[in-house]
Each structure stands twice: as C-alpha cells, then as structure tokens.
Write a protein that holds these residues in place. Structure first.
Motif, short mmCIF file in Angstrom:
data_model
loop_
_atom_site.label_atom_id
_atom_site.label_comp_id
_atom_site.label_asym_id
_atom_site.label_seq_id
_atom_site.Cartn_x
_atom_site.Cartn_y
_atom_site.Cartn_z
N ILE A 52 0.78 -1.17 -0.01
CA ILE A 52 0.06 0.07 0.14
C ILE A 52 0.90 1.27 0.06
O ILE A 52 1.53 1.48 0.97
CB ILE A 52 -0.81 0.09 1.38
N VAL A 53 0.80 2.10 -0.92
CA VAL A 53 1.49 3.29 -1.07
C VAL A 53 0.93 4.43 -1.48
O VAL A 53 -0.37 4.46 -1.47
CB VAL A 53 2.63 3.16 -2.56
N GLY A 54 1.50 5.53 -0.92
CA GLY A 54 0.76 6.87 -0.97
C GLY A 54 1.60 7.99 -1.82
O GLY A 54 1.92 7.80 -2.69
N HIS A 55 2.18 8.66 -0.59
CA HIS A 55 3.36 9.80 -0.85
C HIS A 55 4.66 8.78 -1.76
O HIS A 55 4.88 8.05 -1.18
CB HIS A 55 3.66 10.44 0.12
N GLY A 56 5.06 9.45 -2.80
CA GLY A 56 6.00 8.63 -3.41
C GLY A 56 5.63 7.72 -4.10
O GLY A 56 6.68 6.75 -4.12
N ALA A 57 4.55 7.14 -4.53
CA ALA A 57 4.33 5.93 -5.05
C ALA A 57 5.04 5.78 -6.32
O ALA A 57 5.62 4.48 -6.11
CB ALA A 57 2.78 5.93 -5.34
#
Length: 459
Positions: A52-57
């Motif tokens: 699970i990624v968000g910032h900087g994916a």
C-alpha cells in the motif's frame, strides 16, 4: 498447505524523517527499508504480496518493480483504511494474510514464519506479533484473558494502573484469516480524535464475535523497531550491522573492529577473509578466501579474488583477481578487470580497463579505456589520454611491455608486445613489437648559463 498473503503498509509520508526521500526508501546498510521487508517476506514463500503506497508511490514502484503488487491509498486515513485498499485483490481468497509495516526493516523471515505457523496452528482469526520490554512506556499493551488468549489491545494513554504494569506490547505486525480480516474492516469506525480507521480495532471486533485472537511472542525487541525518524534509523542501522557482522564472523571471517565495519546484506564473504577497521563492503560484492580488506576501504559491487589485498582504496563495479595488491589510495572505477598477481599502487586510478596477469601500475597513474596485457610494467605518472572532449578512445599495451615514467599515451594507440616507451615520452603513433619508442625533445646543456642568470638577477 494454507495460502499465504502479505500486505505491506508503506503509504505514510514520514514527516518526522524531515526528508525529501520517501520514508520507506531510506536505506539501512545500503538497502531501502522496504526492500528489507520484502526480502524477508519473500523467504516465507507467499502466494501474493500487496504494498500500500501513497506519498512517493511512483518512486517506490521504481525501486521495487515487480516484486510486489501496488495499491495507492489516495488519502491517509489510518492503518485500517490502508489495509482496506487491498480488498479488491484479496478479499475473496482463502488463507492467511500477514500485515506488516514498511518501516520495520529488522524483522526476519524466521519471525514471520513463526508468526504464520503459530496463527495457523492455533486456528485463530487474528494473531498479533508481540514482544516483552522492560519499559513499555508509550506502547500498546496486549491484555490476555484467563485462557491466555488476547482480550484486547490497550493504548498507553488509555491504560489503567493495572494495565500499565503489563510488559507485553503490540509490535504492529499481525496475521489474519484473510476473509475475516476484510469482513471486520467493514465494521471499523473512525469515531476517534484523529478521525481515522485503525487496524487494531479489528481485534476488538473479532473478540466481540467470540472469535479466537492469539499472540506470538518474539524474544527480540530490537527486531520489531519501527523507523520513524533519523534517530531510529541510526538504531536500525546499528542493529542490522551487528547482525550481519556476527553472521560473517561465525562463518569464519575475521572482522577486527565490528563496530566500525559496514557490510551490506547481499555481500558474500568466504572464510579466512580479514577485514580491517573502517571498511565498507556494499552491494553484491564477493570477497574470496584469504583476501584482506582495509583499513578504510570501500568496495561496491566488486568481486575480490583469493588472497588479494585492498588497502585504503575505493573499488566499484569491477573484477579484481587473485593475489592482487591494491593501494594504498587507489581508485578502481567501474568496468575494470584486474588480472591475477597484479599490483595497483598508491594514487593510481583505473577505469574501464582490462589489466592482465602479473602486470604493475605502481603509483601516480591514470589508466582509462585501455587493454593492458600480462607482465606489463607501467611507470609512475603514466596517463592514457583517452578523451578528446567528445569521444573516448582505446589504448592497447601488449604483453611484456615497459612504459617509462611520465609517459602520455594518446589514444587510439597501441604499444606492441615486448616494447619499451622511454620515460617522458608522448606517444601519438603505434609502437611496433619489440621496439623502443622515444618521443621527447632532445636535451640541450648550456654550460655556465646558470651563473649568467644568477648574476643578472643580482643586478
């Protein structure tokens, strides 16, 4: 065999790191934290992994590639919300899902495997990885019932006096029955001060349904360290360094000062290697038996042959043969191949060059874009002049040649087998085999001229 899945939580911004670099990409001994986590999970032989990624994916996916599937958490609304992002990929699958944090680089595959095995053996719907600490201040306490099953997790700020005495803490790593996990996540509320959906609430939901919740205790608290700032990053680096150095020492490597020796996880070192203080061995370097590294050497993605010595030098992306002496203060740049029984001495730089067996470049030379044969002697101050400002050219020095001190070899040029180049020469044309080449101005001596200069200066 139960199917096994993993969800890695790596969407947090990591503001406490105070860095432009995405938190889980900060390196521990040269490898990003997230890569440590993925590597240890891969050793458990999972059926599927979701990060699970968000910032900087985009940056994360560039580093990890196809080692994991990726799901973006557009808004960071808590750990429960993060896990829910994997619902489309996993919710209908039978098996066990481990949920881990991408900033826990020290947890080993042994611990992950033990958690899976404990969970499946106990027939639990959820199992928490826990550990015991002398000072649990700030950690969520794991409260057990009379049957030793987990009753609930109580955060430090919410614990009463009796619960504060509990020394078993939640590490933030869990195993779940996969279907039960996603069913329970639908019932998690964000009715809290932060307005977020918390994964630990799943434990209370499952307990309210009379489902079994267990805990697997790991004896090593340091292993569960989460990295949230630069202080914790330094602690993780120290712990990983100690772990790796001890592994090599137990395998027969002598490390004179383990506290000041840094070895990356993918390095291979054979027995009876001696490593001096201040040495850094990085990437996928291979150090063969009886080699000696340091003091204060940096080896990056190199192979170093049997009984070779690399002293106070830097080598990168190169192959170093057996019984080679390098340094002190040499620089072996990428794509160099150093043959057996050679010597690369002090203040020598070698780049994209093949040097044959038993050759010597003893001091103060630059050898770049060259092919050097065997049994060649290259004198002090020699330069292969390989660059004209636009293109680079090859210098060839064939077997048994001798290059005198302070020679410039203007590429493209070949020095034939067994030839001599006189000291101070600038070679612009090929030197035939078995020749002497002298390319310098003829010396002229003017006797008494020095006295005339001295007398003139007095006036």
């Amino acid at each position: 065999m139960v199917n096994r899945y993993a969800i890695i939580l790596a969407a947090g911004q990591g503001t406490r790191m105070k860095s432009k670099l995405y938190k889980v990409l900060h390196p521990v001994l040269g490898r990003p934290m997230l890569q440590h986590v993925i590597g240890q999970l891969n050793a458990v032989q999972l059926d599927e992994m979701v990060t699970i990624v968000g910032h900087g994916a985009e940056e994360v996916s560039d580093h990890i590639g196809d080692q994991s599937k990726f799901v973006i958490q557009e808004e960071q609304l808590g750990t429960g919300h993060a896990v829910l992002q994997a619902e489309e990929l996993l919710k209908d699958k039978e098996g066990t899902t481990i949920v881990v944090c991408g900033d826990t680089p020290l947890i080993t595959s042994t611990t992950y495997r033990a958690l899976f095995d404990h969970h499946e053996r106990e027939g639990a719907k959820a199992t928490i990885l826990t550990t015991k600490v002398l000072n649990p201040t700030g950690y969520g306490r794991v409260i057990r019932n009379e049957n030793n099953e987990v009753e609930r997790i109580v955060e430090h700020k919410d614990a009463d006096d009796q619960e504060l005495l509990v020394d078993e803490i939640n590490t933030g790593t869990y195993c779940f029955d996969n279907k039960a996990l996603f069913q329970a996540l639908q019932k998690v509320s964000n009715d809290n001060v932060q307005g977020e959906y918390y994964l630990p609430d799943v434990i209370e939901i499952l307990r309210s349904q009379d489902e079994k919740v267990s805990a697997s205790i790991t004896p090593d608290f340091e292993e569960t360290l989460g990295v949230n700032d630069r202080v914790a990053l330094a602690k993780a680096e120290a712990t990983m360094k100690k772990r790796i150095n001890e592994k090599h020492m137990r395998n027969g490597v002598t490390i004179l000062d383990p506290d000041n020796t840094y070895i990356s996880p993918d390095v291979t070192i054979e027995q009876d290697v001696l490593i001096h203080p201040g040495s850094l061995i990085k990437g996928k370097s291979i150090i063969r038996t009886d080699a000696e590294i340091g003091p204060h050497s940096e080896i990056i993605d190199c192979s170093v042959g049997e009984a070779s010595i690399v002293k106070q030098s830097v080598a990168k992306d190169s192959k170093i043969g057996s019984r080679v002496q390098i340094g002190p203060y040499a620089h072996i740049r990428p794509e160099a191949s150093i043959g057996d029984d050679t010597k690369i001495g002090n203040f020598v730089e070698v780049k994209k060059t093949v040097i044959g067996d038993k050759s010597k470049v003893s001091h103060l030379s630059y050898i770049g874009d060259a092919e050097v044969g065997s049994n060649v002697n290259i004198g002090c101050g020699t330069i292969t002049v390989n660059y004209d400002g636009k293109n680079k050219y090859l210098t060839t020095i064939e077997d048994d040649s001798f290059i005198g001190c302070n020679s410039n070899l203007i590429a493209p040029v070949t020095v034939g087998k067994g030839s001599y180049v006189a000291a101070g020469s600038t070679i612009t044309k090929d030197v035939p085999e078995d020749s002497l080449s002298v390319a310098r101005a003829r010396q002229t001596n003017k006797e008494g001229y020095a006295s005339r200069i001295k007398n003139r200066n007095k006036n």
